[in-house]
Write a protein that holds these residues in place. Sequence first.
Motif: not given
Length: 60
Positions: A22, A25-30
């Motif tokens: 999770e 995934a948040r870092r990939r969203g950034e």
Amino acid sequence: MRRTVLEHFPAGDPRGSRTAEEFAARRRGEGLAAEVVMDLDQDAFLVIVEQQAGNTAPAP
């Protein structure tokens, strides 16, 4: 290539690798190419980004 560890999560966590996944995934969203790997020596899941030599570390 260099690897930079953004965060580490204990492998014994009741949720397993889900917390690390999770976070990645948040870092990939950034826009970071974050991935989860297992560090057997530390018994932990690491969230890492690979960088070309000479680049500075990203801010989480």
